[in-house]
Design a protein around this motif. Structure first.
Motif, PDB file in Angstrom:
ATOM      1  N   SER A   4       1.180  -1.195  -0.266  1.00  0.00           N
ATOM      2  CA  SER A   4       0.392   0.586   0.204  1.00  0.00           C
ATOM      3  C   SER A   4       0.982   1.312  -0.287  1.00  0.00           C
ATOM      4  CB  SER A   4      -1.217   0.046   1.525  1.00  0.00           C
ATOM      5  OG  SER A   4      -1.942  -0.963   0.967  1.00  0.00           O
ATOM      6  N   VAL A   5       0.541   2.782  -0.234  1.00  0.00           N
ATOM      7  CA  VAL A   5       0.776   3.791  -0.787  1.00  0.00           C
ATOM      8  C   VAL A   5       0.775   3.761   1.645  1.00  0.00           C
ATOM      9  CG1 VAL A   5       0.955   5.947  -0.874  1.00  0.00           C
ATOM     10  CG2 VAL A   5       0.313   4.218  -2.690  1.00  0.00           C
ATOM     11  N   SER A   6       2.147   4.272   1.650  1.00  0.00           N
ATOM     12  CA  SER A   6       2.133   4.864   3.303  1.00  0.00           C
ATOM     13  C   SER A   6       3.814   4.941   3.292  1.00  0.00           C
ATOM     14  CB  SER A   6       2.202   3.013   3.907  1.00  0.00           C
ATOM     15  OG  SER A   6       2.194   3.488   5.287  1.00  0.00           O
ATOM     16  N   ALA A   7       4.052   6.067   4.371  1.00  0.00           N
ATOM     17  CA  ALA A   7       4.933   6.706   4.262  1.00  0.00           C
ATOM     18  C   ALA A   7       6.031   5.811   5.593  1.00  0.00           C
ATOM     19  CB  ALA A   7       4.947   7.937   5.102  1.00  0.00           C
ATOM     20  N   PHE A   8       4.905   6.134   6.842  1.00  0.00           N
ATOM     21  CA  PHE A   8       5.831   4.688   7.478  1.00  0.00           C
ATOM     22  C   PHE A   8       5.645   3.013   7.012  1.00  0.00           C
ATOM     23  CE2 PHE A   8       0.680   4.673   7.898  1.00  0.00           C
ATOM     24  CZ  PHE A   8       0.624   3.447   8.759  1.00  0.00           C
ATOM     25  N   LEU A  18       7.352   7.312  -0.696  1.00  0.00           N
ATOM     26  CA  LEU A  18       7.446   9.016  -1.407  1.00  0.00           C
ATOM     27  C   LEU A  18       6.230   9.442  -1.967  1.00  0.00           C
ATOM     28  CD1 LEU A  18      10.892   8.406  -3.056  1.00  0.00           C
ATOM     29  CD2 LEU A  18      10.742  10.015  -1.101  1.00  0.00           C
ATOM     30  N   MET A  19       5.689   8.279  -2.199  1.00  0.00           N
ATOM     31  CA  MET A  19       3.597   9.089  -2.790  1.00  0.00           C
ATOM     32  C   MET A  19       3.383   9.170  -1.685  1.00  0.00           C
ATOM     33  SD  MET A  19       1.556   6.940  -5.376  1.00  0.00           S
ATOM     34  CE  MET A  19       2.894   6.447  -6.675  1.00  0.00           C
ATOM     35  N   ALA A  20       2.836   8.637  -0.747  1.00  0.00           N
ATOM     36  CA  ALA A  20       2.356   9.109   0.743  1.00  0.00           C
ATOM     37  C   ALA A  20       2.688  10.215   1.114  1.00  0.00           C
ATOM     38  CB  ALA A  20       2.651   8.131   0.956  1.00  0.00           C
ATOM     39  N   GLU A  21       4.577  10.406   0.614  1.00  0.00           N
ATOM     40  CA  GLU A  21       4.736  11.688   1.471  1.00  0.00           C
ATOM     41  C   GLU A  21       3.563  13.051   0.129  1.00  0.00           C
ATOM     42  OE1 GLU A  21       8.687  11.900   1.714  1.00  0.00           O
ATOM     43  OE2 GLU A  21       8.542  10.436   3.574  1.00  0.00           O
ATOM     44  N   GLU A  22       4.314  12.603  -0.176  1.00  0.00           N
ATOM     45  CA  GLU A  22       3.403  13.611  -1.736  1.00  0.00           C
ATOM     46  C   GLU A  22       1.985  13.986  -0.948  1.00  0.00           C
ATOM     47  OE1 GLU A  22       4.135  12.465  -5.720  1.00  0.00           O
ATOM     48  OE2 GLU A  22       6.047  12.363  -5.321  1.00  0.00           O
ATOM     49  N   TRP A  23       1.132  13.057  -1.190  1.00  0.00           N
ATOM     50  CA  TRP A  23      -0.435  13.033  -0.812  1.00  0.00           C
ATOM     51  C   TRP A  23      -0.464  13.532   0.261  1.00  0.00           C
ATOM     52  CZ3 TRP A  23      -2.223   7.228  -1.985  1.00  0.00           C
ATOM     53  CH2 TRP A  23      -2.275   6.844  -3.694  1.00  0.00           C
ATOM     54  N   ILE A  24       0.081  12.866   1.564  1.00  0.00           N
ATOM     55  CA  ILE A  24       0.315  13.699   2.536  1.00  0.00           C
ATOM     56  C   ILE A  24       0.105  16.099   2.604  1.00  0.00           C
ATOM     57  CG2 ILE A  24       1.142  14.023   4.841  1.00  0.00           C
ATOM     58  CD1 ILE A  24       1.345  10.965   4.999  1.00  0.00           C
ATOM     59  N   ASP A  25       1.819  15.255   1.912  1.00  0.00           N
ATOM     60  CA  ASP A  25       1.768  17.347   1.812  1.00  0.00           C
ATOM     61  C   ASP A  25       0.163  17.569   0.914  1.00  0.00           C
ATOM     62  OD1 ASP A  25       4.344  17.059   2.758  1.00  0.00           O
ATOM     63  OD2 ASP A  25       5.531  17.454   1.173  1.00  0.00           O
ATOM     64  N   GLN A  26       0.430  17.252  -0.152  1.00  0.00           N
ATOM     65  CA  GLN A  26      -1.687  17.524  -1.018  1.00  0.00           C
ATOM     66  C   GLN A  26      -2.455  17.771  -0.314  1.00  0.00           C
ATOM     67  OE1 GLN A  26      -1.122  19.107  -4.333  1.00  0.00           O
ATOM     68  NE2 GLN A  26      -3.233  20.344  -3.350  1.00  0.00           N
ATOM     69  N   LEU A  27      -2.828  17.130   0.819  1.00  0.00           N
ATOM     70  CA  LEU A  27      -3.985  17.274   1.391  1.00  0.00           C
ATOM     71  C   LEU A  27      -3.576  18.094   2.714  1.00  0.00           C
ATOM     72  CD1 LEU A  27      -4.560  13.354   1.981  1.00  0.00           C
ATOM     73  CD2 LEU A  27      -6.264  14.903   0.868  1.00  0.00           C
ATOM     74  N   GLY A  41      -3.102   4.830   1.666  1.00  0.00           N
ATOM     75  CA  GLY A  41      -3.681   4.341   0.149  1.00  0.00           C
ATOM     76  C   GLY A  41      -3.338   3.550   0.164  1.00  0.00           C
ATOM     77  N   ILE A  42      -4.508   3.505  -1.524  1.00  0.00           N
ATOM     78  CA  ILE A  42      -4.559   2.312  -1.646  1.00  0.00           C
ATOM     79  C   ILE A  42      -4.208   2.190  -3.083  1.00  0.00           C
ATOM     80  CG2 ILE A  42      -6.098   1.117  -3.449  1.00  0.00           C
ATOM     81  CD1 ILE A  42      -8.199   1.326  -1.146  1.00  0.00           C
ATOM     82  N   GLY A  43      -2.887   1.507  -3.954  1.00  0.00           N
ATOM     83  CA  GLY A  43      -2.044   2.711  -4.773  1.00  0.00           C
ATOM     84  C   GLY A  43      -3.274   1.563  -6.515  1.00  0.00           C
ATOM     85  N   ALA A  44      -2.398   2.332  -7.209  1.00  0.00           N
ATOM     86  CA  ALA A  44      -3.147   1.727  -8.455  1.00  0.00           C
ATOM     87  C   ALA A  44      -3.545   0.364  -9.532  1.00  0.00           C
ATOM     88  CB  ALA A  44      -2.415   1.727  -9.798  1.00  0.00           C
ATOM     89  N   ALA A  45      -2.466  -0.610  -8.760  1.00  0.00           N
ATOM     90  CA  ALA A  45      -3.066  -1.999  -8.634  1.00  0.00           C
ATOM     91  C   ALA A  45      -4.327  -2.696  -7.888  1.00  0.00           C
ATOM     92  CB  ALA A  45      -0.850  -2.910  -8.410  1.00  0.00           C
ATOM     93  N   GLN A  46      -4.027  -1.947  -6.587  1.00  0.00           N
ATOM     94  CA  GLN A  46      -5.204  -2.476  -5.563  1.00  0.00           C
ATOM     95  C   GLN A  46      -6.507  -2.161  -6.650  1.00  0.00           C
ATOM     96  OE1 GLN A  46      -3.563  -0.832  -2.031  1.00  0.00           O
ATOM     97  NE2 GLN A  46      -3.148  -2.698  -1.662  1.00  0.00           N
ATOM     98  N   PHE A  47      -6.429  -0.920  -6.760  1.00  0.00           N
ATOM     99  CA  PHE A  47      -7.758   0.057  -7.603  1.00  0.00           C
ATOM    100  C   PHE A  47      -7.837  -0.407  -8.536  1.00  0.00           C
ATOM    101  CE2 PHE A  47      -7.494   3.982  -5.026  1.00  0.00           C
ATOM    102  CZ  PHE A  47      -8.286   4.192  -4.881  1.00  0.00           C
ATOM    103  N   THR A  48      -6.978  -1.147  -9.498  1.00  0.00           N
ATOM    104  CA  THR A  48      -7.628  -2.186 -10.517  1.00  0.00           C
ATOM    105  C   THR A  48      -8.232  -3.211 -10.455  1.00  0.00           C
ATOM    106  OG1 THR A  48      -5.696  -0.982 -12.195  1.00  0.00           O
ATOM    107  CG2 THR A  48      -6.311  -3.597 -12.200  1.00  0.00           C
TER     108      THR A  48
END
Length: 158
Positions: A4-8, A18-27, A41-48
């Motif tokens: 999963s997308v996760s900073a921790f 890194l993707m999680a950190e970007e999402w957190i910054d934007q939120l 968060g849920i990544g692209a493969a999990q969404f698919t």
């Protein structure tokens, strides 16, 4: 399936962290309450994968229950980092009856379109009380018998 997308929960320099950190910054820029380091968060493969499962169950006229550690509705500081994207995905399928989550130890309840959203309360902060539930599925009902901190839910879909 990829992590999963996760900073921790991922190595600090990994793509998912890194993707999680970007999402957190934007939120946080958008002043959204779920822009917290302890959320994932849920990544692209999990969404698919999820879209394929929901589409298949919809085409077979089967009801669906989706379970995720992180809640997506109602809005809360403990929600999935990409809660709105998942909520939009779920809304495409009228056969999704229930989204069941944890992570928010206080618990929560909401309804969005035809789906119910239940976040079961945790037992982490309780010293003298338990928190668990038994779910019974009927043709047009979902009944959850709560124990301890967990309330009862009787959901009807007629």
């Amino acid at each position: 399936m990829p992590k999963s997308v996760s900073a921790f929960a991922n190595p600090p320099e990994s793509t998912c962290a890194l993707m999680a950190e970007e999402w957190i910054d934007q939120l946080q820029i958008e002043q959204q309450p779920n822009g917290q380091i302890y959320n994932g968060g849920i990544g692209a493969a999990q969404f698919t994968w999820l879209n394929a499962q929901l589409k298949d169950s919809f085409e077979k006229a089967q009801f669906a229950i989706v379970c995720c550690h992180y809640p997506v509705y109602p809005k809360n500081k403990h929600n999935l980092l990409n809660d709105e994207a998942l909520l939009h995905t779920l809304a495409k399928y009228s056969n999704v009856r229930l989204f069941l989550a944890g992570h928010n130890h206080e618990g929560a309840f909401g309804q969005y379109l035809d789906s119910y959203f239940i976040t079961l309360p945790g037992m982490v902060e309780t010293y003298d009380e338990n928190a668990y539930a038994i779910m019974c599925l009927g043709e047009n009902t979902i009944n959850i018998k709560g124990f301890g901190r967990v309330p009862d839910y009787n959901l009807n879909f007629e």
